[in-house]
Design an enzyme around this catalytic site. Sequence first.
Site, PDB file in Angstrom:
ATOM      1  NE  ARG A   1      -2.973  -0.337   3.492  1.00 22.54           N
ATOM      2  CZ  ARG A   1      -3.712   0.366   4.103  1.00 22.54           C
ATOM      3  NH1 ARG A   1      -4.746   0.633   3.767  1.00 22.54           N
ATOM      4  NH2 ARG A   1      -3.414   0.462   5.481  1.00 22.54           N
TER       5      ARG A   1
ATOM      6  NE  ARG B   1       2.800  -0.048  11.492  1.00 23.06           N
ATOM      7  CZ  ARG B   1       2.164  -0.296  10.241  1.00 23.06           C
ATOM      8  NH1 ARG B   1       0.993  -0.796  10.292  1.00 23.06           N
ATOM      9  NH2 ARG B   1       2.502   0.261   9.147  1.00 23.06           N
TER      10      ARG B   1
ATOM     11  CE  LYS C   1       2.469  -7.528   5.087  1.00 26.38           C
ATOM     12  NZ  LYS C   1       2.134  -6.192   4.869  1.00 26.38           N
TER      13      LYS C   1
HETATM   14  P1  ATP Z   1      -0.561  -1.156   6.340  1.00 27.69           P
HETATM   15  O1  ATP Z   1      -0.748  -1.762   7.812  1.00 27.69           O
HETATM   16  O2  ATP Z   1      -0.319  -0.018   6.267  1.00 27.69           O
HETATM   17  O3  ATP Z   1      -1.127  -2.010   5.341  1.00 27.69           O
HETATM   18  P2  ATP Z   1       1.839  -2.747   6.026  1.00 27.69           P
HETATM   19  O4  ATP Z   1       3.436  -2.368   6.450  1.00 27.69           O
HETATM   20  O5  ATP Z   1       1.106  -3.862   6.363  1.00 27.69           O
HETATM   21  O6  ATP Z   1       1.174  -1.398   6.594  1.00 27.69           O
HETATM   22  P3  ATP Z   1       1.755  -3.290   3.024  1.00 27.69           P
HETATM   23  O7  ATP Z   1       1.561  -2.305   2.186  1.00 27.69           O
HETATM   24  O8  ATP Z   1       0.545  -4.325   3.441  1.00 27.69           O
HETATM   25  O9  ATP Z   1       1.930  -2.466   4.721  1.00 27.69           O
HETATM   26  O10 ATP Z   1       3.018  -4.251   2.919  1.00 27.69           O
HETATM   27  C1  ATP Z   1       4.181  -3.562   2.566  1.00 27.69           C
HETATM   28  C2  ATP Z   1       4.983  -3.776   3.805  1.00 27.69           C
HETATM   29  O11 ATP Z   1       5.075  -5.107   4.074  1.00 27.69           O
HETATM   30  C3  ATP Z   1       6.608  -3.455   3.623  1.00 27.69           C
HETATM   31  O12 ATP Z   1       6.940  -2.268   3.997  1.00 27.69           O
HETATM   32  C4  ATP Z   1       7.353  -4.229   4.532  1.00 27.69           C
HETATM   33  O13 ATP Z   1       7.432  -4.039   5.857  1.00 27.69           O
HETATM   34  C5  ATP Z   1       6.386  -5.572   4.332  1.00 27.69           C
HETATM   35  N1  ATP Z   1       6.893  -6.577   3.249  1.00 27.69           N
HETATM   36  C6  ATP Z   1       7.515  -6.286   2.206  1.00 27.69           C
HETATM   37  N2  ATP Z   1       7.876  -7.595   1.379  1.00 27.69           N
HETATM   38  C7  ATP Z   1       7.337  -8.461   2.260  1.00 27.69           C
HETATM   39  C8  ATP Z   1       7.214  -9.684   2.019  1.00 27.69           C
HETATM   40  N3  ATP Z   1       7.507 -10.338   1.011  1.00 27.69           N
HETATM   41  N4  ATP Z   1       6.834 -10.577   3.039  1.00 27.69           N
HETATM   42  C9  ATP Z   1       6.265  -9.879   4.396  1.00 27.69           C
HETATM   43  N5  ATP Z   1       6.347  -8.424   4.560  1.00 27.69           N
HETATM   44  C10 ATP Z   1       6.900  -7.882   3.410  1.00 27.69           C
END
Ligand code: ATP
Length: 332
Positions: A121, A321, A186
Site C-alpha cells: 500500500r 499497529r 506477516k
Molecule cells: P499497512 O498496515 O499500512 O497496510 P503494512 O506494513 O502491512 O502496513 P503493506 O503495504 O501491506 O504495509 O505491505 C508492505 C510492507 O510489508 C513493507 O513495507 C514491508 O514492511 C512488508 N513486506 C514487504 N515485502 C514483504 C514480504 N515478502 N513478506 C512480508 N512482508 C513484506
Amino acid sequence: MQRLRHILSILADGRFHSGTALASRLGLSRSAVWKQIRLLSEQYNIPVQAVQGRGYRLPAALELLEADRIIADLSPEARRRLGRLQIEWSLDSTNQWLLEAPDTPCGTVVVAEHQRQGRGRRGRAWVSPLGANLYFSLLGCFQGGPANLAGLSLAVAVSVVRALSAQGVQDLGLKWPNDILLQGKKLCGVLLELQGEAGGPCRVVCGVGLNVNMPPTAATDIDQPWTDLQHSLAQPISRQRLLTGLLDELLPAMARYEQEGLAPFLADWRRRDAVAGKPVQLLLPQRTVHGRAAGIDAQGNLLIERNGCQESYCSGEISLRTGTEPAYATAD
Ligand code: ATP
C-alpha cells in the site's frame, strides 16, 4: 529473459547438468552458459552450484509454475470464472500489468515468478524474489461503483485464509485491513487497486503476495516480522497446488462478494481477527489515534474503543499497529 527461463527450467530438477549439455540444449557456447548462470545468481539470487567435472545444479529442486496444469486442476466453478491465466517470468508488478491492460477480460489472473517492483500500500515495496513465493493479481469486475467495495480486501484476505487452511496451514490470523499473519508474523499481503467511476462499473485489481519459501538473503529489506509457509510445514509445499487452491477460493469469492457483499466472509474474519481486544495505534494521515481494537462492523470498518466510546474507521489511508508491534517504517 527467455534464455534465463529456459536454463532455469532445465536446472529446476535439482540434478547436475554439465556445461556442455546445457550449451547444446540451449544452442549457446559454454561461456554464454556461464554468463547466464552468473546472471541467475547475481541478479535473481538463485544460488546455482558449480562443481568441477559434474556441472551446475540448484541446491534443491525448484517448481516452476505451469498455466496448463493449474487450469486443468481448477474446480469447474473456478475454471468457468477464470478469464485467462497468464504466467510471466518477471514483471514490474502483477497489479501494474493488469492496470495497464485495459481490454483484459474479467477474471483474468496474471502470475509472475519474480516482481521487479512488487508493491504494497501507498508506495511501499513487496519483496518478490524469483521462483520462491507466489505473486499474482486477479481482475474483478463489479457493478455499482467503488463505494460497494469497501470490504473487498477483507473478503479477499478471508478467501486466502480459507484456501491455506484447506491445505493444512494452521495458526493463521488476519490484521485489518489487508494482511494475513502466520503465528503472528506477516505471511501474505493483499493490495487492491481500483479503476472506475462513482456509481458506475468498476474494475478491481486484487494483488496477492504470499511467502512460500523465502530465501532469507532476499528478505533483508523487510522491515517487520515476516514468515513463510515452508517454515511452519513439515513437508515441502507445492506452489502449483497452492495457487490452484487459492484460485479455487478467490474466483468464486469475487462473484459472491458482488452478490452478497461482505456478509459471507464476516464470521471467518472475526474468528481470525489477530488484533481484536488489543491496544492499537491507528496511523492516520495527520495524527495517531490510540485505543483498543474492537473488531469490525458489517461493512468491514475497523472499530476502536477510545475514552469509553466506539469509533469506526475505514481503511483508505490508515495503518494499524498493535501496542506491542515495533513502529516499523511507513513510507509517508
Ligand atoms: P499497512 O498496515 O499500512 O497496510 P503494512 O506494513 O502491512 O502496513 P503493506 O503495504 O501491506 O504495509 O505491505 C508492505 C510492507 O510489508 C513493507 O513495507 C514491508 O514492511 C512488508 N513486506 C514487504 N515485502 C514483504 C514480504 N515478502 N513478506 C512480508 N512482508 C513484506
